[in-house]
Design an enzyme around this catalytic site. Sequence first.
Site, PDB file in Angstrom:
ATOM      1  N   GLU A 145     -70.733  -2.148  22.251  1.00 57.35           N
ATOM      2  CA  GLU A 145     -72.184  -1.985  22.459  1.00 57.35           C
ATOM      3  C   GLU A 145     -72.785  -2.947  23.481  1.00 57.35           C
ATOM      4  OE1 GLU A 145     -73.887  -2.116  18.521  1.00 57.35           O
ATOM      5  OE2 GLU A 145     -72.580  -0.530  17.784  1.00 57.35           O
ATOM      6  N   ASP A 195     -68.987   2.193  22.360  1.00 54.81           N
ATOM      7  CA  ASP A 195     -70.453   2.170  22.332  1.00 54.81           C
ATOM      8  C   ASP A 195     -71.006   3.436  21.676  1.00 54.81           C
ATOM      9  OD1 ASP A 195     -73.078   1.253  22.831  1.00 54.81           O
ATOM     10  OD2 ASP A 195     -72.528   0.518  24.810  1.00 54.81           O
ATOM     11  N   GLU A 263     -66.552   6.506  15.495  1.00 62.63           N
ATOM     12  CA  GLU A 263     -67.401   6.257  14.312  1.00 62.63           C
ATOM     13  C   GLU A 263     -68.206   7.512  13.980  1.00 62.63           C
ATOM     14  OE1 GLU A 263     -69.779   2.696  14.852  1.00 62.63           O
ATOM     15  OE2 GLU A 263     -68.141   1.645  15.841  1.00 62.63           O
TER      16      GLU A 263
HETATM   17  O1  9MR Z   1     -70.872   0.348   8.825  1.00 65.69           O
HETATM   18  C1  9MR Z   1     -71.106  -1.015   9.131  1.00 65.69           C
HETATM   19  C2  9MR Z   1     -72.011  -1.628   8.079  1.00 65.69           C
HETATM   20  O2  9MR Z   1     -71.320  -1.708   6.844  1.00 65.69           O
HETATM   21  C3  9MR Z   1     -72.454  -3.010   8.530  1.00 65.69           C
HETATM   22  O3  9MR Z   1     -73.406  -3.514   7.626  1.00 65.69           O
HETATM   23  C4  9MR Z   1     -73.042  -2.939   9.930  1.00 65.69           C
HETATM   24  C5  9MR Z   1     -73.448  -4.311  10.407  1.00 65.69           C
HETATM   25  O4  9MR Z   1     -74.133  -4.260  11.583  1.00 65.69           O
HETATM   26  O5  9MR Z   1     -72.079  -2.403  10.814  1.00 65.69           O
HETATM   27  C6  9MR Z   1     -71.747  -1.090  10.492  1.00 65.69           C
HETATM   28  O6  9MR Z   1     -70.864  -0.562  11.440  1.00 65.69           O
HETATM   29  C7  9MR Z   1     -71.335  -0.501  12.779  1.00 65.69           C
HETATM   30  C8  9MR Z   1     -70.145  -0.666  13.677  1.00 65.69           C
HETATM   31  O7  9MR Z   1     -69.492  -1.872  13.386  1.00 65.69           O
HETATM   32  C9  9MR Z   1     -70.546  -0.634  15.140  1.00 65.69           C
HETATM   33  N1  9MR Z   1     -71.298   0.548  15.443  1.00 65.69           N
HETATM   34  C10 9MR Z   1     -72.411   0.851  14.582  1.00 65.69           C
HETATM   35  C11 9MR Z   1     -71.957   0.862  13.127  1.00 65.69           C
HETATM   36  C12 9MR Z   1     -73.096   1.267  12.225  1.00 65.69           C
HETATM   37  O8  9MR Z   1     -74.114   0.306  12.232  1.00 65.69           O
END
Ligand code: 9MR
Length: 541
Positions: A145, A195, A263
Amino acid sequence: MPSGSEDSMEEGVAPPLRITPLKTVYEDDFLIGNVVPRQYLSEDETYVLTTHHSAATAENAMKPQPLQPDKGNFKFEQADAIVNAVLAAGMKMHGHTLAWHQQSPTWMNEEGVSREEAIENLTTHARTVAEHFRGRVISWDVLNEAINDNPANPADWRASLRQSRWYQTIGPDYVEIVFRAAREGDPDAMLYYNDYNLDNRNKALAVYNMVKELNEKYPNVGGRPLIDGVGMQGHYSLQTNVTNVEDSIKRFGSLGVEVSVTELDVQAGTDYELTETQAISQGVLYARLFNVFKKYAETIARVTMWGLNDDSSWRSERSPTMFDAEFQPKPAFFGALNPTVFIAQNQKGGSKSAVKQAQVHYGTPKLDGNDALWDSAPEIPVNQHLTAWQGATGSAKVLWDDKNLYVLVAVHNAVMNKTNANPREQDSVEVFIDENNGKTGAFEKGDGQYRVNFDNEASFNPASIKSGFTSVAFASGAVYTVAMRIPFKTIKPANGTVVGFDIQINGASPQGMRQSVAMWNDLSGNSAGDTSGYGTLKLMK
Ligand code: 9MR
């Protein structure tokens, strides 16, 4: 599995009815992945993960914060346990992530840390972590990101970089620095840039230009170019334009790098509820996406879902995964499993998402919000959050006359912060217009984004739409009201004219960073350049 099924059939007993696992359906195309949300999974979670998936990503355990909370103090126990369990189940492991602006310890790049020190912290982290998991992971999201949403000038990818702490302490070359450290640490792992919103053309172009330039600069680092792949996160909604997704896969593929969907989820419901119609629409969208993924199977290495079921998803209130809270497969699962059949069976009810429409009365109001003309205008709620953070929301009223559209928005729960120099980070209201309701993947004439903050400072995209625009704003406590007069540019409005339209409310944090985004209709995250997800206004006389 018992092997006596033929005997059983001879004895007249029906063979067990089984659904083919998703990973088997796509085994010749790409890996099918999902998250491991934590070290210990329930039986149901283990069942879904191991039955349908051939790859896994740790949802949080391999991020910088948990792996190196204090300088030099690496904590690998939990991540090791997850990786080893995944490998023991015969699945592949993907690493997520070596550098990010979130879930990273502040000591790495906080105020006062010099450029040299920050480079040292970044390289040590990336190299050590990559080395530690060497031989156990097939690939890494090296950098996560780093590009801004809908950057204005994607040809200049450096200017499109997010102003993260890494950027601020090191500068744009932190991108190549972290990839080189990762390659050193694990020369065999495929190294990804990852991203979200890469179905946005401008964001995809900035990423394309970054990967192209860095791979031209480093054509041979340990036998191959520096960056091996682009990860398209794929946090989608019912408004996602699948053609934009396809265009981006094609664009990244043309660089000769692999693409993975890293994702995937599709938000479709509200308040933890998913109606039958929404479930079918969600299934159709999953099906259309998987049709595209299959078409580009040569380019795509892996498709990873972000959530084992709706209950444990990061966006659980919008029911975005393929399995419901009881781990039962939803229409989304069957859409992914057999896209062509699913689309054929559900074309009628589910092929289009329900686009919100508001009927708009004729009238020329005073912009101060006190004009009685506003009273009879129907309210438009702006309360669907694009972000995980549930911040400022509001409601709007719209009127029209032969020359202009008039929009009045009242915003609640705002913190009233405009300290950030970037207007989109400030507490503000945005109105999106698609005059011919063309629902195009990129802005054309008659499309525009009008932003006004609580202090009545306006900004425009494209800049040319400014002419003839007027606004007023009034703030009091945690509530502010904005009224706008927006001239029509390409149409002569009449009774029955339908105009593409949306409203966005940006909520800033007390530190001045945008932390929430609420919308009326478009949940694609791409409103600033793509009109296909907008709701519509029907002009009535
Ligand atoms: O799914 C993840 C969640 O459990 C966490 O709290 C969060 C923290 O920012 O991150 C989420 O996963 C993210 C991923 O690492 C990067 N892309 C966006 C995802 C959703 O927020």
